[in-house]
Design a protein around this motif. Structure first.
Motif, PDB file in Angstrom:
ATOM      1  N   LEU A  68     131.113 101.890  97.962  1.00 54.60           N
ATOM      2  CA  LEU A  68     131.644 102.911  97.068  1.00 54.60           C
ATOM      3  C   LEU A  68     132.659 102.302  96.107  1.00 54.60           C
ATOM      4  N   SER A  69     133.523 101.449  96.622  1.00 50.38           N
ATOM      5  CA  SER A  69     134.539 100.802  95.792  1.00 50.38           C
ATOM      6  C   SER A  69     133.884  99.977  94.685  1.00 50.38           C
ATOM      7  N   ASN A  70     132.819  99.265  95.014  1.00 55.96           N
ATOM      8  CA  ASN A  70     132.094  98.481  94.006  1.00 55.96           C
ATOM      9  C   ASN A  70     131.475  99.381  92.943  1.00 55.96           C
ATOM     10  N   HIS A  71     130.869 100.479  93.369  1.00 50.55           N
ATOM     11  CA  HIS A  71     130.273 101.420  92.416  1.00 50.55           C
ATOM     12  C   HIS A  71     131.342 102.042  91.530  1.00 50.55           C
ATOM     13  N   LEU A  72     132.461 102.448  92.118  1.00 55.56           N
ATOM     14  CA  LEU A  72     133.531 103.065  91.337  1.00 55.56           C
ATOM     15  C   LEU A  72     134.107 102.075  90.321  1.00 55.56           C
ATOM     16  N   ALA A  73     134.252 100.826  90.705  1.00 59.79           N
ATOM     17  CA  ALA A  73     134.750  99.812  89.775  1.00 59.79           C
ATOM     18  C   ALA A  73     133.793  99.657  88.592  1.00 59.79           C
ATOM     19  N   CYS A  74     132.506  99.648  88.874  1.00 65.62           N
ATOM     20  CA  CYS A  74     131.494  99.550  87.823  1.00 65.62           C
ATOM     21  C   CYS A  74     131.569 100.769  86.901  1.00 65.62           C
ATOM     22  N   LEU A  75     131.636 101.944  87.491  1.00 67.66           N
ATOM     23  CA  LEU A  75     131.708 103.174  86.698  1.00 67.66           C
ATOM     24  C   LEU A  75     132.980 103.228  85.861  1.00 67.66           C
ATOM     25  N   ARG A  76     134.075 102.748  86.423  1.00 64.39           N
ATOM     26  CA  ARG A  76     135.350 102.719  85.706  1.00 64.39           C
ATOM     27  C   ARG A  76     135.257 101.732  84.543  1.00 64.39           C
ATOM     28  N   ASP A  77     134.685 100.545  84.798  1.00 64.12           N
ATOM     29  CA  ASP A  77     134.542  99.543  83.748  1.00 64.12           C
ATOM     30  C   ASP A  77     133.631 100.020  82.614  1.00 64.12           C
ATOM     31  N   CYS A  78     132.658 100.848  82.939  1.00 67.67           N
ATOM     32  CA  CYS A  78     131.745 101.397  81.933  1.00 67.67           C
ATOM     33  C   CYS A  78     132.342 102.591  81.196  1.00 67.67           C
ATOM     34  N   GLY A  79     133.485 103.060  81.663  1.00 74.34           N
ATOM     35  CA  GLY A  79     134.131 104.195  81.019  1.00 74.34           C
ATOM     36  C   GLY A  79     133.568 105.536  81.426  1.00 74.34           C
ATOM     37  N   LEU A  80     132.808 105.585  82.526  1.00 74.97           N
ATOM     38  CA  LEU A  80     132.222 106.848  82.969  1.00 74.97           C
ATOM     39  C   LEU A  80     133.164 107.653  83.858  1.00 74.97           C
ATOM     40  N   VAL A  81     134.051 106.970  84.577  1.00 72.80           N
ATOM     41  CA  VAL A  81     135.040 107.657  85.408  1.00 72.80           C
ATOM     42  C   VAL A  81     136.428 107.121  85.077  1.00 72.80           C
ATOM     43  N   VAL A  82     137.422 107.919  85.381  1.00 69.80           N
ATOM     44  CA  VAL A  82     138.815 107.514  85.211  1.00 69.80           C
ATOM     45  C   VAL A  82     139.550 107.763  86.513  1.00 69.80           C
ATOM     46  N   THR A  83     140.651 107.044  86.679  1.00 72.38           N
ATOM     47  CA  THR A  83     141.479 107.221  87.858  1.00 72.38           C
ATOM     48  C   THR A  83     142.696 108.060  87.487  1.00 72.38           C
ATOM     49  N   VAL A  84     143.125 108.857  88.460  1.00 70.27           N
ATOM     50  CA  VAL A  84     144.314 109.685  88.293  1.00 70.27           C
ATOM     51  C   VAL A  84     145.218 109.414  89.485  1.00 70.27           C
ATOM     52  N   PRO A  85     146.378 108.784  89.246  1.00 72.60           N
ATOM     53  CA  PRO A  85     147.295 108.535  90.359  1.00 72.60           C
ATOM     54  C   PRO A  85     147.778 109.856  90.958  1.00 72.60           C
ATOM     55  N   ASP A  86     147.820 109.892  92.276  1.00 72.13           N
ATOM     56  CA  ASP A  86     148.270 111.094  92.984  1.00 72.13           C
ATOM     57  C   ASP A  86     149.114 110.628  94.171  1.00 72.13           C
ATOM     58  N   GLY A  87     150.402 110.400  93.911  1.00 72.34           N
ATOM     59  CA  GLY A  87     151.260 109.843  94.944  1.00 72.34           C
ATOM     60  C   GLY A  87     150.827 108.426  95.253  1.00 72.34           C
ATOM     61  N   ARG A  88     150.552 108.166  96.526  1.00 70.70           N
ATOM     62  CA  ARG A  88     150.098 106.827  96.937  1.00 70.70           C
ATOM     63  C   ARG A  88     148.581 106.708  96.899  1.00 70.70           C
ATOM     64  N   ARG A  89     147.902 107.738  96.511  1.00 72.69           N
ATOM     65  CA  ARG A  89     146.440 107.734  96.457  1.00 72.69           C
ATOM     66  C   ARG A  89     145.964 107.750  95.011  1.00 72.69           C
ATOM     67  N   THR A  90     144.701 107.453  94.825  1.00 71.44           N
ATOM     68  CA  THR A  90     144.084 107.494  93.502  1.00 71.44           C
ATOM     69  C   THR A  90     142.860 108.386  93.564  1.00 71.44           C
ATOM     70  N   ARG A  91     142.827 109.353  92.675  1.00 70.75           N
ATOM     71  CA  ARG A  91     141.706 110.288  92.598  1.00 70.75           C
ATOM     72  C   ARG A  91     140.810 109.861  91.432  1.00 70.75           C
ATOM     73  N   TYR A  92     139.512 110.025  91.597  1.00 68.46           N
ATOM     74  CA  TYR A  92     138.545 109.703  90.547  1.00 68.46           C
ATOM     75  C   TYR A  92     137.955 110.985  89.987  1.00 68.46           C
ATOM     76  N   GLN A  93     137.661 110.938  88.688  1.00 68.12           N
ATOM     77  CA  GLN A  93     136.988 112.066  88.043  1.00 68.12           C
ATOM     78  C   GLN A  93     136.164 111.539  86.877  1.00 68.12           C
ATOM     79  N   LEU A  94     135.238 112.361  86.404  1.00 70.14           N
ATOM     80  CA  LEU A  94     134.437 111.970  85.251  1.00 70.14           C
ATOM     81  C   LEU A  94     135.363 111.771  84.055  1.00 70.14           C
ATOM     82  N   ALA A  95     135.067 110.784  83.241  1.00 71.60           N
ATOM     83  CA  ALA A  95     135.903 110.479  82.085  1.00 71.60           C
ATOM     84  C   ALA A  95     135.806 111.568  81.014  1.00 71.60           C
ATOM     85  N   ASP A  96     134.700 112.271  80.992  1.00 74.58           N
ATOM     86  CA  ASP A  96     134.480 113.285  79.963  1.00 74.58           C
ATOM     87  C   ASP A  96     133.568 114.351  80.562  1.00 74.58           C
ATOM     88  N   GLU A  97     133.902 115.601  80.347  1.00 72.45           N
ATOM     89  CA  GLU A  97     133.087 116.680  80.920  1.00 72.45           C
ATOM     90  C   GLU A  97     131.667 116.690  80.383  1.00 72.45           C
TER      91      GLU A  97
END
Length: 128
Positions: A68-97
């Motif tokens: 999952l981490s590898n897939h998320l890194a790929c998606l993040r690098d492609c600009g499809l998802v973004v990270t949102v810091p949430d305290g000590r955790r990181t939440r992922y969401q689509l970069a654009d609706e």
């Protein structure tokens, strides 16, 4: 989504393979299925429903956290998802609706190709 991010999506391996199939007159069906059945697509579909934390996504999708981490890194690098810091955790969401709408369109195209119909709602609408 910026122009650079849009270019990343357009030049992703899945999109290039799909375009190549179409340009060569081949059925896009195998390429579409490969994309839709991939872990990457399952992640995108899950994030389409709601933002999520990596551990929760891994559990929900039944894949290892490493994969999952590898897939998320790929998606993040492609600009499809973004990270949102949430305290000590990181939440992922689509970069654009609009990505959610594009996924819906792609799923409808798969249904249409599978059933040799022009639209996914042919039975309900009585068309095609």
């Amino acid at each position: 989504m910026s122009g650079t991010e849009s270019a990343s999506l357009v030049h992703s391996p899945a999109m290039l393979a799909l375009a190549s199939s179409l340009l060569r007159g081949r059925s896009p069906k195998p390429t579409i299925h490969a994309f839709l059945n991939s872990g990457v697509c399952r992640i995108l579909l899950a994030l389409r429903e709601a933002p999520a934390y990596p551990a929760d996504l891994a559990d929900a999708l039944g894949i290892s956290r490493t994969r999952l981490s590898n897939h998320l890194a790929c998606l993040r690098d492609c600009g499809l998802v973004v990270t949102v810091p949430d305290g000590r955790r990181t939440r992922y969401q689509l970069a654009d609706e609009r990505l959610g709408h594009a996924l819906d369109d792609l799923r409808a195209a798969v249904v249409a190709v599978e059933t040799d119909r022009a639209c996914a709602d042919a039975d309900e609408k009585g068309c095609c």
